[in-house]
Each structure stands twice: as C-alpha cells, then as structure tokens.
Design an enzyme around this catalytic site. Sequence first.
Site, PDB file in Angstrom:
ATOM      1  N   ASN A  18       0.848  -1.193   0.000  1.00 23.30           N
ATOM      2  CA  ASN A  18       0.000   0.000   0.000  1.00 23.30           C
ATOM      3  C   ASN A  18       0.888   1.248   0.000  1.00 23.30           C
ATOM      4  O   ASN A  18       1.408   1.630   1.037  1.00 23.30           O
ATOM      5  CB  ASN A  18      -0.907  -0.035   1.243  1.00 23.30           C
ATOM      6  CG  ASN A  18      -1.768   1.205   1.364  1.00 23.30           C
ATOM      7  OD1 ASN A  18      -1.910   1.977   0.407  1.00 23.30           O
ATOM      8  ND2 ASN A  18      -2.349   1.406   2.537  1.00 23.30           N
ATOM      9  N   LYS A  20       0.047   4.275  -0.427  1.00 18.50           N
ATOM     10  CA  LYS A  20      -0.625   5.493   0.059  1.00 18.50           C
ATOM     11  C   LYS A  20      -0.374   6.640  -0.938  1.00 18.50           C
ATOM     12  O   LYS A  20      -0.352   6.399  -2.140  1.00 18.50           O
ATOM     13  CB  LYS A  20      -0.175   5.826   1.475  1.00 18.50           C
ATOM     14  CG  LYS A  20      -0.317   4.601   2.399  1.00 18.50           C
ATOM     15  CD  LYS A  20      -0.172   4.896   3.844  1.00 18.50           C
ATOM     16  CE  LYS A  20      -0.383   3.603   4.632  1.00 18.50           C
ATOM     17  NZ  LYS A  20      -0.373   3.806   6.063  1.00 18.50           N
ATOM     18  N   HIS A 103      -9.954   1.780   4.579  1.00 20.50           N
ATOM     19  CA  HIS A 103      -8.691   1.998   5.297  1.00 20.50           C
ATOM     20  C   HIS A 103      -8.902   3.085   6.359  1.00 20.50           C
ATOM     21  O   HIS A 103      -9.622   4.059   6.129  1.00 20.50           O
ATOM     22  CB  HIS A 103      -7.589   2.410   4.321  1.00 20.50           C
ATOM     23  CG  HIS A 103      -6.238   2.393   4.954  1.00 20.50           C
ATOM     24  ND1 HIS A 103      -5.814   3.404   5.796  1.00 20.50           N
ATOM     25  CD2 HIS A 103      -5.234   1.492   4.919  1.00 20.50           C
ATOM     26  CE1 HIS A 103      -4.596   3.112   6.234  1.00 20.50           C
ATOM     27  NE2 HIS A 103      -4.220   1.957   5.724  1.00 20.50           N
ATOM     28  N   GLU A 105      -7.181   5.488   7.312  1.00 22.44           N
ATOM     29  CA  GLU A 105      -6.850   6.866   6.923  1.00 22.44           C
ATOM     30  C   GLU A 105      -8.015   7.508   6.176  1.00 22.44           C
ATOM     31  O   GLU A 105      -8.230   8.713   6.260  1.00 22.44           O
ATOM     32  CB  GLU A 105      -5.547   6.880   6.100  1.00 22.44           C
ATOM     33  CG  GLU A 105      -4.341   6.691   7.008  1.00 22.44           C
ATOM     34  CD  GLU A 105      -3.143   6.036   6.363  1.00 22.44           C
ATOM     35  OE1 GLU A 105      -3.072   5.938   5.126  1.00 22.44           O
ATOM     36  OE2 GLU A 105      -2.258   5.592   7.133  1.00 22.44           O
ATOM     37  N   GLU A 175      -6.228  -3.930  10.840  1.00 21.30           N
ATOM     38  CA  GLU A 175      -5.206  -2.881  10.926  1.00 21.30           C
ATOM     39  C   GLU A 175      -5.520  -1.971  12.113  1.00 21.30           C
ATOM     40  O   GLU A 175      -6.252  -0.976  11.958  1.00 21.30           O
ATOM     41  CB  GLU A 175      -5.208  -2.040   9.644  1.00 21.30           C
ATOM     42  CG  GLU A 175      -4.724  -2.774   8.421  1.00 21.30           C
ATOM     43  CD  GLU A 175      -4.003  -1.806   7.481  1.00 21.30           C
ATOM     44  OE1 GLU A 175      -2.901  -2.147   7.027  1.00 21.30           O
ATOM     45  OE2 GLU A 175      -4.526  -0.704   7.227  1.00 21.30           O
ATOM     46  N   GLY A 181       2.091   2.854  10.816  1.00 22.37           N
ATOM     47  CA  GLY A 181       3.137   3.870  10.694  1.00 22.37           C
ATOM     48  C   GLY A 181       3.798   4.238  12.009  1.00 22.37           C
ATOM     49  O   GLY A 181       4.492   5.241  12.096  1.00 22.37           O
ATOM     50  N   SER A 222       2.834  -1.444  10.620  1.00 25.65           N
ATOM     51  CA  SER A 222       4.269  -1.541  10.922  1.00 25.65           C
ATOM     52  C   SER A 222       4.852  -2.923  10.619  1.00 25.65           C
ATOM     53  O   SER A 222       5.730  -3.406  11.329  1.00 25.65           O
ATOM     54  CB  SER A 222       4.541  -1.142  12.382  1.00 25.65           C
ATOM     55  OG  SER A 222       4.190   0.214  12.597  1.00 25.65           O
TER      56      SER A 222
HETATM   57  P1  PGA Z   1       2.416   0.826   7.669  1.00 23.42           P
HETATM   58  O1  PGA Z   1       0.961   1.024   7.014  1.00 23.42           O
HETATM   59  O2  PGA Z   1       2.933  -0.511   7.182  1.00 23.42           O
HETATM   60  O3  PGA Z   1       3.235   1.966   7.165  1.00 23.42           O
HETATM   61  O4  PGA Z   1       2.233   0.823   9.145  1.00 23.42           O
HETATM   62  C1  PGA Z   1       0.081  -0.044   6.838  1.00 23.42           C
HETATM   63  C2  PGA Z   1      -1.225   0.433   6.265  1.00 23.42           C
HETATM   64  O5  PGA Z   1      -1.707   1.508   6.659  1.00 23.42           O
HETATM   65  O6  PGA Z   1      -1.814  -0.225   5.399  1.00 23.42           O
END
Ligand code: PGA
Length: 261
Positions: A18, A20, A103, A105, A175, A181, A222
């Site tokens: 992903n 983003k 997601h 976000e 998630e 992150g 992460s």
């Molecule tokens: P990350 O993001 O691996 O940077 O923690 C995962 C995600 O939001 O899909």
Amino acid sequence: MSAVPMRSESGRRYVLANWKMHKGQTEAEAWARTVAQHLKPRPDVTVVVLPPFTALAAAARALGGGVELGAQDTYPGTSGAVTGGVGTDQLRDLGVRYVLVGHSERRRLVGEDDSWVSRKVQAVLAAGMVPVVCVGEDAEERGEGRADGVVRRQVAQAVESVPAASLARIVWAYEPVWAIGSGNPATPDQAAEAASTLRSALRSRFGAEADNHPAPVLYGGSVDPDNVAQYAGAPGLDGALVGGASLDPDAFVRLVERVAP
Ligand code: PGA
C-alpha cells in the site's frame, strides 16, 4: 467461537503493498520493473501492489506476471457525474483486481463512515473485483477495552448487504490504527485474536456459510521484512498489508521472500 484458529481454505498467503500518497509515474514504473526482475515466482503467495490512482497505469505497464494490481479506494459506483471520482469501470479498465475499502486513513481523514464502506464493498463485488476490507480499533478504543466491539461493528456494517454467496470473494485486513506507521506493531497474538473476532462476527452474520469459506484475514500496521513472517504464516492469519516498508522495491522483494511457504 472456534478454539482452533482458522485460515482461509486454500492456505494461500497475501502480501499487499500500500503506497498510500507516494510515488509518481516514473517511480512507479521503476518500482514495478525492479520487483518484476527480482521477485522469484511464489505460486503460494498473492502479491498485490496498490499505487495511487495517478500511478496505476505506469505501474501496470512494468508489472511482471507475479504481481497483481490493486487500488487504494474507489467511488461506490461504475462511472457517471461524480466530479473528482474514480469508479469501478475505470479501475477495471486499468487491470485492477483488488480494491482497498475502509482503510482507517480514509475513515479518519476523509470521514468515510460504515455505510460508505458498505456501499463500496457492494460496488467492488458487483464489478467482479476483490474488496480488501480494513477494520481496526484506535488506541483509545483498545485502552477502554472496546477493540472487539469496534471490529465486530465494522465487519457487520461492511457486509450488511452482502449475500452469503459473495463472502468467499472478500479479503479482510485487521489494521489497528495505533500500529499503522508507528513502528509499534500488534503482537502476533493480538493480531490472531482480532482475526478470530472478525471471523466470529462473520459467523454471527452468515452462520455456517462463514465456516464453509473461512475468510482470509491479513494483518497490517508496521509490518517490515524482519517481522513479516510472524504475521503472514501465523495461525489464523493469511498475510500482510504493508505500507511504509513496501515503498522500497528491494526491501519489498526481501519482505515477500520471508513469507513462510
Ligand atoms: P504501515 O501502514 O505498514 O506503514 O504501518 C500499513 C497500512 O496503513 O496499510
């Protein structure tokens, strides 16, 4: 609730990259070319890259056969008078097979609620693509002991209008917001427990049908090359949704290689 952790019926693993809101066309093409060159065929692992809309075509041009194309979002409709929208017809036209839905976000930054998520799941299924539905609690909800309830509610709402026959076509991603992150991933036990809650919510909604088609559940938050094997091969978990650690193509190839057979 079943005491034995379930996995999806095929034993297939999934690793999703992903990106983003990162990379333009040139970087996308370079990433896809590097991964196509270095990734050894893994028939047991479905690898999917999710570029931003603007880099889907560039990535698609350079992708090798071992990586499928996914989108990070969709408008819940095929095409039409939606200024700024990207619909399922346009995604399919680019060769997209997987679409992230819900997601955190998007839930938090763009205000997408459960009913919006439900509409998107239906639109992606209607278009013959695979929705990858993201669920997970934030730090406060976990601190207050509400993590299970949040996951249950998000799952129930996402499949509210989904017929049992379509259940086998959905991939899930647990998630937790606090792990994304942050460099502070959920433990494999926490992730497996959430996957079990998720499957239990599907059982409440679909009954025996949910056990006939155990849902693939990925973990995201992460994940990196050093810890991916703990999630992508753990009991009850079928793979990983990877953000930051998917941006560098060499690191991503290493990550996929560490997914246990
Ligand atoms: P990350 O993001 O691996 O940077 O923690 C995962 C995600 O939001 O899909």
